[in-house]
Design a protein around this motif. Structure first.
Motif, PDB file in Angstrom:
ATOM      1  N   LYS A 166      14.259 -51.444 -34.948  1.00 43.39           N
ATOM      2  CA  LYS A 166      15.486 -50.665 -35.113  1.00 43.39           C
ATOM      3  C   LYS A 166      16.631 -51.273 -34.311  1.00 43.39           C
ATOM      4  O   LYS A 166      17.799 -51.161 -34.690  1.00 43.39           O
ATOM      5  N   TYR A 167      16.295 -51.921 -33.186  1.00 41.92           N
ATOM      6  CA  TYR A 167      17.308 -52.483 -32.290  1.00 41.92           C
ATOM      7  C   TYR A 167      17.082 -53.984 -32.131  1.00 41.92           C
ATOM      8  O   TYR A 167      15.948 -54.451 -32.096  1.00 41.92           O
ATOM      9  N   GLU A 168      18.186 -54.712 -32.025  1.00 44.58           N
ATOM     10  CA  GLU A 168      18.104 -56.166 -31.899  1.00 44.58           C
ATOM     11  C   GLU A 168      19.313 -56.697 -31.149  1.00 44.58           C
ATOM     12  O   GLU A 168      20.424 -56.182 -31.294  1.00 44.58           O
ATOM     13  N   LYS A 169      19.090 -57.745 -30.347  1.00 47.65           N
ATOM     14  CA  LYS A 169      20.168 -58.437 -29.642  1.00 47.65           C
ATOM     15  C   LYS A 169      19.934 -59.943 -29.706  1.00 47.65           C
ATOM     16  O   LYS A 169      18.795 -60.412 -29.633  1.00 47.65           O
ATOM     17  N   THR A 170      21.019 -60.701 -29.827  1.00 48.14           N
ATOM     18  CA  THR A 170      20.969 -62.158 -29.735  1.00 48.14           C
ATOM     19  C   THR A 170      21.661 -62.578 -28.453  1.00 48.14           C
ATOM     20  O   THR A 170      22.814 -62.199 -28.214  1.00 48.14           O
ATOM     21  N   LEU A 171      20.971 -63.351 -27.604  1.00 51.59           N
ATOM     22  CA  LEU A 171      21.531 -63.823 -26.339  1.00 51.59           C
ATOM     23  C   LEU A 171      21.613 -65.339 -26.373  1.00 51.59           C
ATOM     24  O   LEU A 171      20.590 -66.028 -26.403  1.00 51.59           O
ATOM     25  N   SER A 172      22.827 -65.867 -26.384  1.00 52.44           N
ATOM     26  CA  SER A 172      23.069 -67.303 -26.416  1.00 52.44           C
ATOM     27  C   SER A 172      23.322 -67.797 -25.000  1.00 52.44           C
ATOM     28  O   SER A 172      24.304 -67.390 -24.362  1.00 52.44           O
ATOM     29  N   LEU A 173      22.447 -68.677 -24.497  1.00 55.25           N
ATOM     30  CA  LEU A 173      22.551 -69.209 -23.140  1.00 55.25           C
ATOM     31  C   LEU A 173      23.301 -70.531 -23.172  1.00 55.25           C
ATOM     32  O   LEU A 173      22.973 -71.420 -23.953  1.00 55.25           O
ATOM     33  N   LYS A 174      24.318 -70.668 -22.317  1.00 58.64           N
ATOM     34  CA  LYS A 174      25.159 -71.870 -22.334  1.00 58.64           C
ATOM     35  C   LYS A 174      25.585 -72.220 -20.919  1.00 58.64           C
ATOM     36  O   LYS A 174      26.058 -71.367 -20.168  1.00 58.64           O
ATOM     37  N   SER A 175      25.397 -73.505 -20.541  1.00 60.28           N
ATOM     38  CA  SER A 175      25.859 -74.011 -19.251  1.00 60.28           C
ATOM     39  C   SER A 175      27.203 -74.708 -19.445  1.00 60.28           C
ATOM     40  O   SER A 175      27.393 -75.424 -20.428  1.00 60.28           O
ATOM     41  N   TRP A 176      28.119 -74.499 -18.495  1.00 57.63           N
ATOM     42  CA  TRP A 176      29.479 -75.033 -18.616  1.00 57.63           C
ATOM     43  C   TRP A 176      29.776 -76.013 -17.483  1.00 57.63           C
ATOM     44  O   TRP A 176      29.582 -75.699 -16.309  1.00 57.63           O
ATOM     45  N   HIS A 177      30.271 -77.188 -17.864  1.00 55.78           N
ATOM     46  CA  HIS A 177      30.597 -78.238 -16.898  1.00 55.78           C
ATOM     47  C   HIS A 177      32.072 -78.126 -16.525  1.00 55.78           C
ATOM     48  O   HIS A 177      32.926 -78.836 -17.068  1.00 55.78           O
ATOM     49  N   VAL A 178      32.364 -77.202 -15.625  1.00 55.11           N
ATOM     50  CA  VAL A 178      33.743 -76.953 -15.204  1.00 55.11           C
ATOM     51  C   VAL A 178      33.806 -76.955 -13.680  1.00 55.11           C
ATOM     52  O   VAL A 178      32.800 -76.739 -12.997  1.00 55.11           O
ATOM     53  N   ASP A 179      35.032 -77.187 -13.162  1.00 54.55           N
ATOM     54  CA  ASP A 179      35.219 -77.140 -11.715  1.00 54.55           C
ATOM     55  C   ASP A 179      35.633 -75.734 -11.289  1.00 54.55           C
ATOM     56  O   ASP A 179      35.575 -74.781 -12.080  1.00 54.55           O
ATOM     57  N   GLU A 180      36.091 -75.602 -10.037  1.00 49.75           N
ATOM     58  CA  GLU A 180      36.385 -74.273  -9.488  1.00 49.75           C
ATOM     59  C   GLU A 180      37.599 -73.608 -10.117  1.00 49.75           C
ATOM     60  O   GLU A 180      37.825 -72.410  -9.938  1.00 49.75           O
ATOM     61  N   VAL A 181      38.412 -74.360 -10.886  1.00 47.40           N
ATOM     62  CA  VAL A 181      39.559 -73.752 -11.571  1.00 47.40           C
ATOM     63  C   VAL A 181      39.402 -73.823 -13.089  1.00 47.40           C
ATOM     64  O   VAL A 181      40.360 -73.613 -13.825  1.00 47.40           O
ATOM     65  N   GLY A 182      38.194 -74.130 -13.550  1.00 53.96           N
ATOM     66  CA  GLY A 182      37.918 -74.059 -14.983  1.00 53.96           C
ATOM     67  C   GLY A 182      38.178 -75.318 -15.773  1.00 53.96           C
ATOM     68  O   GLY A 182      38.052 -75.307 -17.006  1.00 53.96           O
ATOM     69  N   ASN A 183      38.534 -76.419 -15.106  1.00 49.10           N
ATOM     70  CA  ASN A 183      38.740 -77.679 -15.828  1.00 49.10           C
ATOM     71  C   ASN A 183      37.392 -78.361 -16.087  1.00 49.10           C
ATOM     72  O   ASN A 183      36.488 -78.316 -15.255  1.00 49.10           O
ATOM     73  N   PHE A 184      37.277 -79.019 -17.237  1.00 44.11           N
ATOM     74  CA  PHE A 184      36.036 -79.699 -17.562  1.00 44.11           C
ATOM     75  C   PHE A 184      35.820 -80.906 -16.650  1.00 44.11           C
ATOM     76  O   PHE A 184      36.762 -81.618 -16.291  1.00 44.11           O
ATOM     77  N   VAL A 185      34.540 -81.116 -16.297  1.00 37.57           N
ATOM     78  CA  VAL A 185      34.122 -82.301 -15.553  1.00 37.57           C
ATOM     79  C   VAL A 185      33.149 -83.078 -16.443  1.00 37.57           C
ATOM     80  O   VAL A 185      33.031 -82.790 -17.633  1.00 37.57           O
ATOM     81  N   GLU A 186      32.437 -84.064 -15.901  1.00 33.59           N
ATOM     82  CA  GLU A 186      31.531 -84.868 -16.713  1.00 33.59           C
ATOM     83  C   GLU A 186      30.488 -83.990 -17.406  1.00 33.59           C
ATOM     84  O   GLU A 186      29.860 -83.138 -16.777  1.00 33.59           O
ATOM     85  N   PHE A 187      30.291 -84.236 -18.709  1.00 33.20           N
ATOM     86  CA  PHE A 187      29.349 -83.430 -19.477  1.00 33.20           C
ATOM     87  C   PHE A 187      27.911 -83.916 -19.307  1.00 33.20           C
ATOM     88  O   PHE A 187      26.974 -83.140 -19.475  1.00 33.20           O
TER      89      PHE A 187
END
Length: 276
Positions: A166-187
């Motif tokens: 009757k109940y269902e959830k989808t949980l998408s796990l994702k790691s983010w390569h960002v610095d302390e202000v949210g800018n991308f770093v090496e992937f």
């Protein structure tokens, strides 16, 4: 019953019961087309998207739809999935349907099954889905960067017959390569990628850091957990609840307890039946 993302460093996915409630999901940019003669059921747009991963800072992600990870696609087992993919990114890309059995020309591998979809172009994906289960979609063009920027999303193939959940959830796990202000770093860092994978600074569930996922208390809920990273392994732990594994990578198995922890490798999916 609720779960919270307790640890965000090192790619660990610790889920802990914290409360009572029920949650929902929304759709935008993606929906059933009203005109059946349009030639496709869904329209999926890849475009830049600002997201707040680090509180108070914007990260310039790329996304399939209005969120990163992208909007959940659903189709019933045995039916056709018809998606018009439109590229509004500044780079070429494709969609690869991870784990799905399908014709080569629909597989989204550049220069093998199709040409890359250039900025401003579109491509129609059409294939029948033979197997029920939890899958995901992503590019196969410059994978480390394009997946790293957020071009991933869940694809759920529902069973032909009702399952009783009757109940269902989808949980998408994702790691983010960002610095302390949210800018991308090496992937990807070669030394780390050759070992346990290049972990990002923080991780999210359905695009939210420190997320709380609400489930109905006292009920059995089907929870689909998808690792949407291409190198990183997550350690799952859900203390204080009954959790049974009954499907791995879209394949049903004889149900067995989750145990104290479970290591979910890159691209893997696990389906649980959980009761508080």
């Amino acid at each position: 019953m609720s779960f919270t993302r307790r640890q965000i460093l090192g790619g660990l996915a610790g889920l802990v019961v914290v409360g009572v409630g029920a949650g929902g999901a929304s759709r935008y940019w993606l929906g059933k087309m009203a005109d059946a003669d349009a030639g496709h059921d869904y329209e999926l747009i890849a475009a830049p998207l600002d997201v707040e991963l680090v509180p108070g800072h914007q990260t310039q992600a790329w996304a399939f739809g209005p969120s990163a990870p992208g909007t959940e696609l659903r189709v019933r087992q045995g039916e056709w999935l018809r998606v018009r993919f439109i590229n509004h990114l500044p780079v070429a890309t494709t969609i690869h349907w991870h784990g799905i059995r399908l014709p080569l020309e629909m597989d989204g591998v550049p220069y093998v099954s199709q040409l890359p979809v250039l900025p401003g172009e579109y491509f129609d994906y059409k294939f029948r889905v033979p197997d029920a289960g939890s899958y995901w979609y992503h590019p196969h063009v410059n994978s480390s960067e394009e997946l790293g920027r957020g071009l991933v999303g869940p694809l759920i193939v529902e069973e032909r017959e009702p399952t009783g959940f009757k109940y269902e959830k989808t949980l998408s796990l994702k790691s983010w390569h960002v610095d302390e202000v949210g800018n991308f770093v090496e992937f990807s860092i070669p030394r780390e990628a050759a070992r346990g994978g290049t972990a990002g600074r923080l991780s999210t569930i359905n695009g939210v850091s420190q997320a709380v996922i609400e489930l109905p208390a006292g009920q059995i809920t089907r929870v689909r957990l998808l690792n949407l990273d291409n190198t990183l392994t997550y350690r799952l732990n859900i203390p204080g609840v009954e959790a049974q594994i009954y499907a791995l990578d879209g394949n049903p198995i004889e149900p067995r307890p989750l145990g104290k922890e479970y290591w979910l490798g890159p691209g893997m999916r696990i389906c649980l039946a959980i009761k508080a």
